[in-house]
Scaffold this motif. Structure first.
Motif, mmCIF file in Angstrom:
data_model
loop_
_atom_site.group_PDB
_atom_site.id
_atom_site.type_symbol
_atom_site.label_atom_id
_atom_site.label_comp_id
_atom_site.label_asym_id
_atom_site.label_seq_id
_atom_site.Cartn_x
_atom_site.Cartn_y
_atom_site.Cartn_z
ATOM 1 N N MET A 271 0.805 -1.192 0.148
ATOM 2 C CA MET A 271 -0.004 -0.191 0.081
ATOM 3 C C MET A 271 0.931 1.224 -0.062
ATOM 4 O O MET A 271 0.646 2.214 -0.618
ATOM 5 N N GLY A 275 1.352 3.971 -3.155
ATOM 6 C CA GLY A 275 1.147 5.439 -2.692
ATOM 7 C C GLY A 275 -0.046 5.638 -2.022
ATOM 8 O O GLY A 275 -0.793 6.828 -1.680
ATOM 9 N N LEU A 276 -0.907 4.575 -1.582
ATOM 10 C CA LEU A 276 -2.228 4.627 -0.897
ATOM 11 C C LEU A 276 -2.102 5.182 0.420
ATOM 12 O O LEU A 276 -3.212 5.482 0.863
ATOM 13 N N ILE A 282 -4.345 13.625 -4.404
ATOM 14 C CA ILE A 282 -4.183 13.279 -5.898
ATOM 15 C C ILE A 282 -5.302 13.762 -6.433
ATOM 16 O O ILE A 282 -6.395 13.823 -5.970
ATOM 17 N N ASN A 283 -5.289 13.517 -7.948
ATOM 18 C CA ASN A 283 -6.681 14.270 -8.730
ATOM 19 C C ASN A 283 -7.071 12.859 -9.215
ATOM 20 O O ASN A 283 -6.520 12.162 -10.065
ATOM 21 N N VAL A 284 -8.382 12.632 -8.997
ATOM 22 C CA VAL A 284 -8.837 11.310 -9.551
ATOM 23 C C VAL A 284 -10.242 11.708 -10.498
ATOM 24 O O VAL A 284 -11.074 12.310 -9.756
ATOM 25 N N LEU A 289 -8.307 14.415 -3.944
ATOM 26 C CA LEU A 289 -8.756 13.562 -2.704
ATOM 27 C C LEU A 289 -7.371 12.788 -2.275
ATOM 28 O O LEU A 289 -6.404 12.463 -2.768
ATOM 29 N N PRO A 291 -5.427 9.786 -1.006
ATOM 30 C CA PRO A 291 -5.279 8.203 -0.927
ATOM 31 C C PRO A 291 -5.768 7.750 0.347
ATOM 32 O O PRO A 291 -6.466 6.801 0.441
ATOM 33 N N ARG A 293 -7.654 8.536 2.579
ATOM 34 C CA ARG A 293 -9.318 8.593 2.796
ATOM 35 C C ARG A 293 -9.912 7.419 2.057
ATOM 36 O O ARG A 293 -10.639 6.830 2.528
ATOM 37 N N VAL A 294 -9.157 7.341 1.028
ATOM 38 C CA VAL A 294 -9.845 6.199 -0.184
ATOM 39 C C VAL A 294 -9.607 4.839 0.669
ATOM 40 O O VAL A 294 -10.535 4.063 0.899
ATOM 41 N N LEU A 295 -8.275 4.692 1.348
ATOM 42 C CA LEU A 295 -7.933 3.484 1.955
ATOM 43 C C LEU A 295 -9.031 3.335 3.063
ATOM 44 O O LEU A 295 -9.719 2.343 3.402
#
Lengths: 406, 406
Positions: A271, A275-276, A282-284, A289, A291, A293-295
Motif C-alpha cells: 500500500m 502511494g495509497l 491526488i487528482n482522480v 482527494l 489516498p 481517505r480512500v483506504l
C-alpha cells in the motif's frame, strides 16, 4: 457524586461499561460526544450486558463538540463532575484540559495530545503542551492524570514498579505490544485506518544515554518470546510513553516496540509502495482527494471487528538491569483475550486494555490515593496502589523472570 | 498511395514509426486521434529518431473521435487511404470496421473488440461481433485483417506455420508471454492500469477436446524454461487468440499463459484483498468513485516507463504433437529488447512487439500478398510470407526443438 466521560469511540465504550460496573463509587455518569447516537448505543450495551452495578444511579448522555472550549466549560459546569475522563481523540486533550482548569475540575486521559508524525510534535516534544499545565493544575487544586491507558499507561506503571522493587539500576526499558488476535478479515486496522497508517509510517524515536535517536519505521526489529502468545517480531515505533518514562524513570535506553506479522507488513509495504498511504491529495477524474481517505473508505470499520475477534493481546514492559549486584531481566505483562472482552463489554481487547486502566486510575482518584493536586503521568504515582486494584477491574498482570544477557 | 492510422497510444506510437520507415511503400501517412497533441509528439519522435524513409511523402495529423461513426466516415473519405490501421482501444474496433465497410476501405487491427471480463463478451464469444462482418467485407471487395499484433497476431502465425510445416497432428498449442524486463518502479502496469487489472482478474478460458473450460484467474500455473530469459512462472489467462485458433487450427488443447513474477502477484493480491481493484463505486467523503480509477491515478503513466526500461520480452507458441509418427515439441518465439526498442522508436518492447507485426501485415497487404477480399484472422493467411518479412521490419523469430514428453 458524579463523573463525566467525553468520547464514545472504542475506548469510550469500555470506559462507560467499567464506569457503570463501578457506579457505586462514581455516582451519576454522563457520556458526552459529538454524536449522541453513539452514547445511546453504549448505554443499550451496558443494559444488554447487565453492567450497571447501582441501578439507582443515573447514566446520562450529552452532546458536545470537544473542540469547542466554551461548550466544554458549559457542559462541565452543568454536570459538575468530580472527574472528567477524556476518552476522545488525542487532538482534543488540550481543549478539555483548559476547560477543566477553568472549571477547577480534575482530569484524566489515555493518550498524548501530539500528532507523533508531524514535525515539532514528535516524541521528544510530545508532552510539551500538556506539561505546560503543571503549575496551573497545582494552583487550581485539581488533579490531572496523563496517559492512563495501557500503552501509554500500565506499561509505565510496570516500569515504575520495577524501578521501585525489582532493580537498583535499569539498563533498558522496552515496551512490547503484540496483538496476536485474529479478526478474520484479509486486512483491517484495529482503530481508525488513517491514524493507524500515519502512525506506522512515522519515524521511531528511542531514548539512549540521555539523547533522542530518530530512525525510519521498521528499521529496528527484534524477535521476542512472549508468554502465552509465543515468539513474535516487534518493530521500534514512536510512542508517547517513551517520552514520559525518559522524564521520570532513570534508564540507559527506553524504546517502544509493536508486533507486526509478516503478512501485515506485506500489506503495509504494498500500500505504501503504490502511494495509497499518502495524505497528499491526488487528482482522480477531476476530484482532489487523499489516498489515505480512500483506504479508510475501503477498509472495514474497526468497530465492526469486535464480534468474532479471537486470540489474545500481550502487552508488557521488559526491564533489564541490576539488582543486588546481579544482572536481572524481567517482563511484566498482561494477557487479554478478545473473546472474553467481547463477552463482558461487547468490545475487543485493544479497547478493553485501554479502558480498564483509565477506570483503575479514576477509582484511585475517587479513593483519594492518586489525588494530589497537580499534573502527573502515571509513572509518577504509586504503582503498588494501581497494580493491586487493576486485576479487580479486569486486567491481571504477572512478572516473568528472564535469563539476563551475559 | 496513402495509409490512415487511428490511435496514438503506445502501439500507435510504434506503428507510426514503422509506417514512416516504410513510407516508400505506404505513401502519405495520416495519424488520427482524439488528441492531436499525441499525434504531434509522435511526429516529433519520428523526426528525432530519423525514421522517415521518404522525406518527400507527407505525415499528417487529424483529430477524430473513433466512437463517432460519421466522423470516421468523413475522415476516411477525406484521406482516401488504401488501408486503415486501427491502433485504438479494442472498443472502437466495430465502429471503425463499419466506417471501413461504408467507405469500401480495407481494415487492420491488433486486438479483439470484446471486453474479455464482461459476461457475454468472454473468450468463446470474443470475435462474434467482428466475424459478423465477413460476408459484408467480401461483398464490398475489401480486406479485413484481424488481430495482427503479437498476441493476438504473430503467435497465431507461429501456430499456422507449425501446423503447415512441423506437425501432422497437434495435441496442444500454448501461447507463452513473458516480460522479463525491469522498469525500475516498485509497481507499474505496462498499459492502462484499469484495463490491465480488469484483464488479470478475469477468469481464464481454454479450449480442450472441442469444449470451453472456464477457470478462476491464477488457478492454472506452469513453469517454463524460456530461451534467453530463463525459467518463468506463467498463468492461464483469457486472451483473444485462443478463440481464433480454436476456429482455424486443429488441436486438442489451446491455452494462453502470461508470466507474472511472485512480486507482481503479491501486489495484485494485496490490492485485490483491500478492494482497490474493484470497478464498483465506493463513497469517499461524499464522492462516489471507482477504486480502480484511484489506482490508475496513483500508478505511473505506462508511457512514462519506456526510457530506462531494461531487459527483454519473450513471447512464443509452444506446440506439442506428432510428426511422421514421432512425438514432437517445439517453441517458436521472438525475443525483444526494451532498450533496443527505445533506441529505435522511443518506446518499450511491449508496444514494439505489437506495432511491428501490424506493419508487417500492412506491407503484405500493400504487396498484394495478404489482400484477398474478405475478413481474416492472421492464422488463416500464408504464414511463410509473414515470417519471411517480419525480421526485416524489426522482429526476429526462431524455432526451438524441445524434448517431447514421453
Amino acid at each position: 457524586m458524579s463523573i463525566l466521560q467525553i468520547g464514545a469511540g472504542g475506548v469510550g465504550w469500555v470506559i462507560a461499561h467499567k464506569c457503570a460496573q463501578n457506579n457505586d463509587v462514581f455516582g451519576d455518569i454522563t457520556i458526552a460526544s459529538r454524536n449522541i447516537e453513539k452514547c445511546e448505543k453504549i448505554i443499550a450495551s451496558i443494559a444488554l450486558r447487565d453492567n450497571q452495578k447501582d441501578k439507582n444511579a443515573a447514566i446520562r448522555v450529552a452532546k458536545v463538540d470537544a473542540d469547542d472550549l466554551d461548550a466544554l466549560v458549559e457542559l462541565i459546569e452543568d454536570v459538575k463532575p468530580k472527574l472528567v475522563i477524556n476518552a476522545g481523540p488525542p487532538w482534543v486533550n488540550v481543549t478539555i484540559m483548559e476547560a477543566c482548569y477553568r472549571t477547577k475540575t480534575s482530569y484524566l486521559d489515555t493518550s498524548v495530545a501530539a500528532d507523533l508524525c508531524s514535525p515539532g510534535q514528535q516524541v521528544p516534544e510530545a508532552y510539551d503542551v500538556q506539561w505546560a499545565y503543571r503549575e496551573r493544575f497545582k494552583a487550581a487544586g485539581i488533579t490531572g492524570i496523563l496517559g492512563a491507558g495501557f500503552d501509554p499507561g500500565v506499561v509505565s506503571v510496570f516500569a515504575a514498579y520495577g524501578h521501585k522493587h525489582l532493580f537498583d539500576e535499569i539498563d533498558s526499558i522496552d515496551v512490547m505490544d503484540v496483538n496476536a488476535g485474529d479478526h478474520g478479515r484479509k486486512f483491517a486496522t484495529n482503530f481508525d485506518p488513517e491514524t493507524n497508517m500515519l502512525e506506522i509510517q512515522g519515524d521511531s524515536f528511542y531514548f539512549e544515554n540521555g539523547e533522542w535517536h530518530q530512525v525510519p519505521c521498521h528499521s529496528r526489529m527484534l524477535e521476542f518470546d512472549f508468554p502465552v502468545v509465543g515468539k513474535q517480531k516487534v518493530y521500534s515505533m514512536a510512542h508517547d510513553e517513551v517520552r514520559s518514562m525518559a522524564e521520570f524513570i532513570p534508564a540507559k535506553r527506553i524504546e517502544f516496540w509493536m508486533g507486526f506479522s509478516d503478512k501485515y507488513l506485506n500489506y503495509f509495504n504494498v500500500m505504501r509502495d503504490i502511494g495509497l498511504l499518502s495524505p497528499d491529495p491526488i487528482n482522480v477524474d477531476g476530484v482532489e482527494l487523499q489516498p489515505l481517505r480512500v483506504l479508510k473508505a475501503l477498509l472495514p470499520d474497526p468497530t465492526s471487528l469486535a464480534p468474532g475477534y479471537t486470540g489474545k493481546t500481550c502487552i508488557g514492559t521488559w526491564l533489564q538491569g541490576k539488582k543486588d549486584g546481579q544482572p536481572r531481566s524481567v517482563f511484566i505483562y498482561n494477557i487479554c483475550d478478545h473473546e472474553q472482552a467481547y463477552n463482558e463489554v461487547e468490545h475487543q481487547a485493544i479497547s478493553y486494555t485501554t479502558g480498564v486502566p483509565a477506570i483503575t486510575a479514576a477509582l484511585l482518584f475517587f479513593q483519594n490515593k492518586w489525588a494530589e493536586p497537580g499534573l502527573y503521568n502515571v509513572e509518577q504515582l504509586n504503582p503498588d496502589d494501581f497494580l493491586e486494584l487493576m486485576p479487580k477491574i479486569g486486567l491481571s498482570w504477572d512478572v516473568q523472570e528472564l535469563t539476563p544477557n551475559a
